[in-house]
Design an enzyme around this catalytic site. Sequence first.
Site, PDB file in Angstrom:
ATOM      1  CE1 TYR A 137      -3.751  -2.401   0.580  1.00 53.43           C
ATOM      2  CE2 TYR A 137      -4.658  -0.184   0.625  1.00 53.43           C
ATOM      3  CZ  TYR A 137      -4.833  -1.545   0.489  1.00 53.43           C
ATOM      4  OH  TYR A 137      -6.075  -2.040   0.250  1.00 53.43           O
ATOM      5  CE  LYS A 189      -0.139 -18.349   0.179  1.00 53.25           C
ATOM      6  NZ  LYS A 189      -0.932 -19.577   0.320  1.00 53.25           N
ATOM      7  CG  ASP A 221      -4.279 -19.915   1.222  1.00 51.39           C
ATOM      8  OD1 ASP A 221      -3.817 -19.744   2.374  1.00 51.39           O
ATOM      9  OD2 ASP A 221      -3.787 -20.726   0.412  1.00 51.39           O
ATOM     10  CG  ASP A 245      -8.473  -3.902   1.080  1.00 51.17           C
ATOM     11  OD1 ASP A 245      -9.437  -3.232   1.503  1.00 51.17           O
ATOM     12  OD2 ASP A 245      -8.301  -4.147  -0.126  1.00 51.17           O
ATOM     13  CG  ASP A 249     -14.415  -5.651   0.950  1.00 51.15           C
ATOM     14  OD1 ASP A 249     -14.243  -4.783   1.831  1.00 51.15           O
ATOM     15  OD2 ASP A 249     -14.639  -5.368  -0.244  1.00 51.15           O
TER      16      ASP A 249
END
Length: 356
Positions: A137, A189, A221, A245, A249
């Site tokens: 970001y 990850k 994941d 982020d 959602d």
Amino acid sequence: MTEYDIAVIAGDGIGPEVTREALKVLGVAGDVFGFHVRGTEFPFGTDHWLATKELFPDPAFEEVRGMHAVLLGAIGDPRAPVGLVEHGVIMRMRVGLDLYVNLRPVKLYDARLCPLKDKRPEDVDLVIVRENTEDAYTAKPEFLNKGGPDEVSSQPMRYTRKGTERIIRYAFELARKRNKHRKLLLIDKTNALPAQDLWTRVFAEVAREYADVKTEHAYIDAACMWMVKNPEWFDVAVTTNLFGDIITDLGAMVQGGMGIAASGNIHPGRVSLFEPIHGSAPKYAGKNVACPVAAIMAVSMMCEYLGQRPAAVAIEKAVIDLLVSRRLKGVGTGDHPTNEVGDLVAAELKKVPARV
Ligand code: IPM
Ligand code: MG
């Protein structure tokens, strides 16, 4: 009486409509719980940029820095280049005010809002702690041979020890303070991205100071899979900016959709920013169909942050009661006229017995 200076950036699309309802609720919460909010409106967003080519001028930024909190509606509009206003307003505050915690509670208020089969409110009550100032970001994008057949673009996922440590520490503190399962999940990850080994090591180091907090680990994941399959396994989870982020959602949908999910961009002890997670939904702007519950919950989080916990709890309880009793028809677009929702919540707050 305690007074708070709040910057209000209603922003683009449905931002102004949902912000109006949130401010109604904040004003009434102040009346009921004995504090006063002085709101200062700032016009920043796409209309302002189109008219002036100005994103967030320095004097205004410094003024905001001196306030107690910021309420943001939504930013984003197809009339501006992709990401320009988002960077100029949201990212500017996240980075410029060093708001290193992005706090995103995922809480189901009424079983009917959950798209997952047989999940009840007690199954969906978790908090994602998203790092908010680092990662891809805030790294510089690079394009080599732009437009050519050998083009290469990159934007590194960059983490500092200090940045990683402070967010992990915040998450441990939260897991302890929430006192639910006293469990903290690290989401990364590292199996594919060895750079994130920094997170693994710092997590283990900080964990030694929190022997009372149970630690867990999941790859991003798998964490997405668990969030849908067994949300009841989560308590507090900490993760990087980009993964945070994405998974929030997903979390927002699990708790009922973008109409309800709120977040705090926090630097403990300093001016902090509260906003709904949803975007500006330009096609619904001005139609009185947007759901302002997420903005109202952002105000609840702001009250908690400002030390007005009874007000925060009362706003949340009002929203829950209204949803469970179906006086608030839903949190989807068009479920309930936008301009009635703030009044409904405010009326519930007024029923709270006055404090002595
Ligand atoms: C969010 C949003 C922002 C982000 C966008 C608008 C830049 O998706 O707050 O989650 O990616 O952080
Ligand atoms: Mg997002």
